[in-house]
Design a protein around this motif. Structure first.
Motif, PDB file in Angstrom:
ATOM      1  N   ILE A  86       0.865  -1.183   0.000  1.00  0.00           N
ATOM      2  CA  ILE A  86       0.000   0.000   0.000  1.00  0.00           C
ATOM      3  C   ILE A  86       0.904   1.237   0.000  1.00  0.00           C
ATOM      4  N   GLY A 145       0.847   4.075  13.312  1.00  0.00           N
ATOM      5  CA  GLY A 145       0.348   3.368  12.131  1.00  0.00           C
ATOM      6  C   GLY A 145      -0.845   2.496  12.455  1.00  0.00           C
ATOM      7  N   SER A 147      -1.281  -0.694  12.680  1.00  0.00           N
ATOM      8  CA  SER A 147      -1.153  -1.818  13.613  1.00  0.00           C
ATOM      9  C   SER A 147      -1.360  -1.354  15.053  1.00  0.00           C
ATOM     10  N   HIS A 178      -6.287  -7.988   7.402  1.00  0.00           N
ATOM     11  CA  HIS A 178      -4.847  -7.775   7.591  1.00  0.00           C
ATOM     12  C   HIS A 178      -4.356  -8.482   8.856  1.00  0.00           C
ATOM     13  N   GLY A 233     -11.617  -1.973   2.689  1.00  0.00           N
ATOM     14  CA  GLY A 233     -10.482  -2.013   1.784  1.00  0.00           C
ATOM     15  C   GLY A 233      -9.435  -2.986   2.288  1.00  0.00           C
ATOM     16  N   ASP A 260     -11.533  -1.690   9.856  1.00  0.00           N
ATOM     17  CA  ASP A 260     -10.145  -1.513   9.448  1.00  0.00           C
ATOM     18  C   ASP A 260     -10.167  -0.753   8.126  1.00  0.00           C
ATOM     19  N   ALA A 262      -7.699   1.310   7.320  1.00  0.00           N
ATOM     20  CA  ALA A 262      -6.320   1.821   7.220  1.00  0.00           C
ATOM     21  C   ALA A 262      -6.019   2.214   5.782  1.00  0.00           C
ATOM     22  N   TYR A 263      -6.348   1.318   4.855  1.00  0.00           N
ATOM     23  CA  TYR A 263      -6.116   1.618   3.439  1.00  0.00           C
ATOM     24  C   TYR A 263      -7.288   2.402   2.828  1.00  0.00           C
ATOM     25  N   HIS A 291      -0.823   7.758   6.555  1.00  0.00           N
ATOM     26  CA  HIS A 291       0.378   7.479   5.743  1.00  0.00           C
ATOM     27  C   HIS A 291       0.061   6.568   4.551  1.00  0.00           C
ATOM     28  N   LYS A 292      -1.196   6.283   4.375  1.00  0.00           N
ATOM     29  CA  LYS A 292      -1.635   5.629   3.136  1.00  0.00           C
ATOM     30  C   LYS A 292      -2.511   6.625   2.359  1.00  0.00           C
TER      31      LYS A 292
HETATM   32  C1  LIG Z   1      -5.916  -2.906   5.483  1.00  0.00           C
HETATM   33  C2  LIG Z   1      -4.731  -2.665   6.363  1.00  0.00           C
HETATM   34  N1  LIG Z   1      -4.892  -2.683   7.682  1.00  0.00           N
HETATM   35  C3  LIG Z   1      -3.856  -2.480   8.526  1.00  0.00           C
HETATM   36  C4  LIG Z   1      -2.592  -2.273   8.051  1.00  0.00           C
HETATM   37  C5  LIG Z   1      -1.454  -2.096   9.026  1.00  0.00           C
HETATM   38  O1  LIG Z   1      -1.056  -0.767   9.008  1.00  0.00           O
HETATM   39  P1  LIG Z   1       0.429  -0.300   9.409  1.00  0.00           P
HETATM   40  O2  LIG Z   1       1.344  -0.889   8.375  1.00  0.00           O
HETATM   41  O3  LIG Z   1       0.334   1.189   9.328  1.00  0.00           O
HETATM   42  O4  LIG Z   1       0.718  -0.794  10.776  1.00  0.00           O
HETATM   43  C6  LIG Z   1      -2.370  -2.256   6.671  1.00  0.00           C
HETATM   44  C7  LIG Z   1      -1.011  -2.031   6.129  1.00  0.00           C
HETATM   45  O5  LIG Z   1      -0.751  -2.131   4.965  1.00  0.00           O
HETATM   46  C8  LIG Z   1      -3.474  -2.447   5.806  1.00  0.00           C
HETATM   47  O6  LIG Z   1      -3.318  -2.441   4.481  1.00  0.00           O
END
Ligand SMILES: Cc1ncc(COP(=O)(O)O)c(C=O)c1O
Length: 467
Positions: A86, A145, A147, A178, A233, A260, A262-263, A291-292
């Motif tokens: 990503i 991030g 996680s 994820h 996503g 989730d 994140a993306y 950061h994505k």
């Molecule tokens: C859908 C999804 N969730 C969670 C994460 C984890 O995020 P991070 O890498 O910022 O810890 C990612 C990372 O690519 C992700 O794509």
């Protein structure tokens, strides 16, 4: 006069700052022309940095000169050709924000120590909640991030739904979720027997009926279902779980729903985004990764919680040595998150948003969706490829159109050949046990020309492999 080297003179500071600025600007100037990756002989560069602690000072220009090859020997995650995993790119304004934040080094862990700076972070975080459609009582924290956001989410949901004895708690997610989710669950103290990775439908989305059945089954065995994590996503294909139906099942059973996102979450800003991500506004908590989808440099995630009090309820502690700064009772970041001392990361969100304004981000997100659809259509019209789904967001997943054994064997070779051209950098995954390649268009530096390069390379190399 005694000289303290850790406090350079004003003139030295100016020289150092200019040297770093020149170095950074030269790095950025060459970005588009740089290879999409270059890790050949990286070991030699790496080995040079495995060194004892320095007893002697080294001049800054010499240190910057050493950094240049270390940066070059890498995946070019900042460049326009990075279409792997990503991407995000790393908007420059965030680097300026970090520079300011580190240089002034004010303390934002407790609100009283820098009230206006803490407000900047609070405000920028609340914008994220607003952009996701959360109500006024929601609260957020910035993390390093996705996680870490997910870990804080699982702990918050655990505390809210299960209390202190939680070993019989069960949480649900899909096979496409994820891996930070099961990892967070284990870190939060749940044994593996309490983790349910549920099967997905043909578009790789969590099936609400399967969720409902699993919850009922666990209930019947005396276990305590408490949390479902829905994908907004997925990393593999950008799949969006059916949030409204998942919410209905979860509500019926009293579960916490964590998204989730994140993306995918920031695609809510794109035209049509609210429909695409329908239901995210009703979730109990949301992971976002600026950061994505906001294109910031690595190191900024966010957790948003609908009931803001839930964050304080699990994180708040006190001690006499902080009595001077906690007397007012106002909640600081340390009261709602796992950290106390930390960087002033709110500035790296606030400054780019203020400097560029939201439309600049919306435009980018819209372009990324369109580029993924374009790449999908191009590959789908080529008989050498089997497309795994219409892009739900900005990921295109595909494999070679060939018998399973050949497609799985030749897939890695296709990836290697395309990446070896050094114009783009793609990554692979496995979907239902089979090898798949993927293009993820998310960097703000990636535009049509580079996606065309990726498609052209794929078509030419697939032809060479399959004839
Ligand atoms: C859908 C999804 N969730 C969670 C994460 C984890 O995020 P991070 O890498 O910022 O810890 C990612 C990372 O690519 C992700 O794509």
């Amino acid at each position: 006069m005694r000289v303290f080297p850790l406090e350079p003179s004003a003139e030295e500071l100016e020289v150092q700052t200019r040297a770093v600025a020149d170095f950074v600007l030269s790095q950025l100037r060459g970005l588009a022309a740089q290879p999409s990756f270059d890790t050949e002989d990286a070991e030699a560069v790496q080995a040079a940095f495995d060194e004892p602690p320095p007893e002697q000072p080294t001049p800054l220009p010499a240190l910057l000169a050493r950094l240049a090859p270390a940066i070059a020997k890498s995946y070019n995650t900042a460049g326009p050709g990075y279409l792997a995993y990503i991407p995000g790119g790393g908007v420059y304004a965030a680097a300026l924000a970090d520079f300011v934040a580190c240089a002034v080094n004010r303390y934002v862990g407790v609100a009283q120590a820098a009230p206006a700076l803490a407000q900047i972070e609070e405000t920028a975080t609340s914008w994220l909640g607003r952009l996701m459609g959360l109500p006024a009582g929601a609260r957020g924290i910035l993390t390093s991030g996705g996680s870490l956001s997910t870990l804080a989410a699982v702990v918050t949901a655990r505390h809210a739904r299960l209390g202190e004895d939680f070993q019989d708690g069960v949480l649900y997610f899909s096979e496409e979720t994820h891996y930070c989710v099961p990892k967070a669950a284990r870190l939060a103290g749940f044994p593996r027997r309490g983790l349910r990775a549920l099967p997905t439908d043909s578009r790789l989305r969590l099936e609400p009926a399967a969720l409902d059945a699993a919850i009922r089954e666990d209930r019947a065995h005396g276990r305590r279902p408490f949390l479902v994590v829905a994908n907004v996503g997925t990393t593999n294909t950008g799949a969006i779980d059916p949030l409204p139906q998942i919410l209905a099942v979860a509500r019926a059973h009293g579960l916490w729903v964590h998204a989730d996102a994140a993306y995918g979450g920031f695609f809510r800003l794109a035209p049509g985004g609210e429909d695409l991500l329908r239901g995210i506004e009703a979730c109990d908590s949301i992971t976002l990764d600026p950061h994505k989808g906001l294109f910031l440099p690595y190191g900024l995630g966010a957790l948003l919680v609908r009931d803001g009090d839930a964050l304080a309820s699990v994180h708040r502690e006190g001690a006499s040595y902080v009595q001077d700064v906690t007397r007012s009772g106002a909640l600081g970041f340390a009261d709602v998150s796992p950290e106390l001392s930390r960087d002033f990361r709110g500035l790296r969100l606030w400054l780019p948003l203020m400097l560029h304004g939201l439309p600049a981000f919306r435009e980018q997100l819209q372009e990324k969706l369109a580029l993924a659809r374009w790449a999908h259509a191009e590959l789908a019209s080529d008989g050498h490829f089997e497309l795994l789904d219409e892009p739900q967001l900005s990921v295109v997943a595909f494999r070679l159109r060939a018998p399973a054994e050949a497609a799985d064997r030749l897939g890695p070779e296709l990836l290697e050949r395309v990446n070896a051209r050094r114009r783009v950098f793609l990554s692979s995954t496995r979907i239902h046990g089979r090898y798949a390649l993927r293009i993820c268009v998310l960097s703000f530096r990636t535009h049509e020309e580079r996606v065309r390069d990726a498609v052209l390379a794929l078509r030419q190399e697939a032809r060479a492999l399959l004839g």
